[in-house]
Structures are given as structure tokens and as C-alpha cells.
Design an enzyme around this catalytic site. Structure first.
Site, mmCIF file in Angstrom:
data_model
loop_
_atom_site.group_PDB
_atom_site.id
_atom_site.type_symbol
_atom_site.label_atom_id
_atom_site.label_comp_id
_atom_site.label_asym_id
_atom_site.label_seq_id
_atom_site.Cartn_x
_atom_site.Cartn_y
_atom_site.Cartn_z
ATOM 1 N N TYR A 15 9.656 -31.907 -13.492
ATOM 2 C CA TYR A 15 10.142 -30.805 -12.711
ATOM 3 C C TYR A 15 9.417 -31.617 -11.672
ATOM 4 C CZ TYR A 15 7.072 -29.160 -17.005
ATOM 5 O OH TYR A 15 7.467 -28.495 -17.946
ATOM 6 N N HIS A 20 11.053 -24.851 -8.781
ATOM 7 C CA HIS A 20 10.095 -24.087 -8.951
ATOM 8 C C HIS A 20 9.278 -24.484 -7.872
ATOM 9 C CE1 HIS A 20 8.095 -20.709 -10.702
ATOM 10 N NE2 HIS A 20 7.940 -21.446 -11.414
ATOM 11 N N ASN A 68 0.904 -21.073 -13.314
ATOM 12 C CA ASN A 68 1.089 -20.285 -13.843
ATOM 13 C C ASN A 68 -0.727 -20.793 -13.721
ATOM 14 O OD1 ASN A 68 0.739 -21.891 -15.748
ATOM 15 N ND2 ASN A 68 0.970 -20.536 -17.610
ATOM 16 N N ASP A 93 8.452 -21.172 -3.366
ATOM 17 C CA ASP A 93 9.930 -21.259 -4.057
ATOM 18 C C ASP A 93 9.910 -19.278 -3.847
ATOM 19 O OD1 ASP A 93 8.374 -21.325 -6.897
ATOM 20 O OD2 ASP A 93 10.253 -20.645 -7.486
#
Length: 210
Positions: A15, A20, A68, A93
Site C-alpha cells: 500500500y 490512499h 477503516n 487523500d
């Protein structure tokens, strides 16, 4: 005064360079500028750094809970050190801004951003500062999940980095309480001015060339 800076993102090398994680890119730049070192803190579910600016303590936080569950990390640190929502700045973002744009705001909705949604829930308040770093929109809502978890092409990444640079340079103004000047510096998104053409060699016939 801002006492806690948060950069949102997802942990793990897969990631690291995805859209993100723009919030992480910014907070890493800030930590570098402030010469603050990251340390894992299990109690706060993330990586933390602590420094002092103008005699006042300043915390930096990278939640490692995945996007989340970002609020779990933010709320844990904020509650322990009694940091109010109005003293928190969250960098994240932003789909609704193009790459290269950045916006500073306080309060408002989460606009479907899962990290902000959880911070809202865990803090019980939306009254914190947000640094919105534009990543653009795929144009189709069904593609958003894939879009944010992909690496931007080089030109887009360069544009995002320019916005990150502006926002990092404006941080001292914000920490000093000069919100107006900080906002103006962050919101300015102008391409570099071309260098003026070099003057022609002066004529050698004694005229002024006109």
C-alpha cells in the site's frame, strides 16, 4: 493550537505508494522537516513521533489499524493526552480534488472517506482540521475502491508531491495560529512561471533597436 498531526494510510509495502496513502506521504515529510523519529506505540495503534515547536509539544501519528479503523488510533492518543478535536489536524487523500490541489478546512462531513468516518465515530466529533490532498476521481463510483488502492502514474504523483510540499511549508504558519496565511499558501496551485526570455543582443549600429 494544533497539538496532534495525523496522516492517514494503510500499513504494508503493498500500500505504500497507493493513492490512499497520501496522508502518510505528507506526515512523513513533516516528520523529516521536524527531525522527528517514528516509534511504534501499541497503546495508540500506530507509529508516533513527539517533538516541540515554539516550546509547545506536538504529536505526529500514523495509524497502523488500516484505513477503516483510523479513529481507534486517533482517539486513543487524543484521549490520553487530553487533546481536543479542534487541536487535531488529519491529512488524507481527497477524491474530489485533482492531483496537485490541497485544501485546509475545519469540520464538515466525511464524504464517504472510511478513515474520516471512523475518526468521526471514535472522537464523537467532526470538529477537527483536515488537510485534503487531491488524488482525482476515476469518474465512475464503482471504480473508486480500486482507484485509491492503485499507484498514481508519475505525473500525478509529482503533482501530489507538490501539494504536499506546499502544505508542509505552510505548517509553521498554522502551528503559530496564522490560519489565513497558512490557508492561502496551501490553496495556491499555480504552475511554475516560465523564465522570461533573454533579451536580444543589443544592436551594433548605434540604434536602440526599435
Amino acid at each position: 493550537m494544533i497539538k496532534l498531526l495525523v496522516g492517514l494510510g494503510n500499513p504494508g509495502p503493498e500500500y505504500e505508494d497507493t493513492r490512499h496513502n497520501a496522508g502518510w506521504w505528507w506526515i512523513d515529510r513533516v516528520a523529516q522537516d521536524l527531525r522527528a523519529n517514528w516509534h511504534p506505540e501499541r497503546a495508540y495503534f500506530g507509529l508516533t513521533a513527539r517533538t516541540t515547536v515554539d516550546g509547545q509539544p506536538l504529536w505526529l501519528l500514523k495509524p497502523t489499524t488500516y484505513m477503516n479503523r483510523s479513529g481507534q488510533s486517533v482517539a486513543a492518543l487524543a484521549r490520553f493526552f487530553k487533546i481536543a478535536p479542534t487541536e487535531i489536524l488529519v491529512a488524507h487523500d481527497e477524491l474530489d480534488l485533482p492531483p496537485g490541489d490541497a485544501r485546509l478546512k475545519r469540520g464538515g462531513g466525511h464524504a464517504g472517506h472510511n478513515g474520516l468516518r471512523d475518526i468521526h465515530a471514535q472522537l464523537g466529533s467532526a470538529d477537527y482540521w483536515r488537510l485534503r490532498l487531491g488524488i482525482g476521481h476515476p469518474g465512475v463510483k464503482a471504480e473508486v475502491a480500486n482507484w485509491v488502492l492503485r499507484k498514481p502514474p508519475a505525473a500525478e504523483r509529482d503533482a501530489i508531491e507538490r501539494a504536499i510540499d506546499r502544505a508542509a511549508r505552510a505548517l509553521p504558519l498554522l502551528l503559530a495560529g496564522d490560519v489565513a496565511r497558512a490557508t492561502a499558501a496551501i490553496h495556491t496551485n499555480q504552475p511554475p512561471r516560465p523564465k522570461p526570455p533573454r533579451p536580444a543582443h543589443p544592436p551594433t549600429d548605434g540604434t536602440d533597436g526599435r
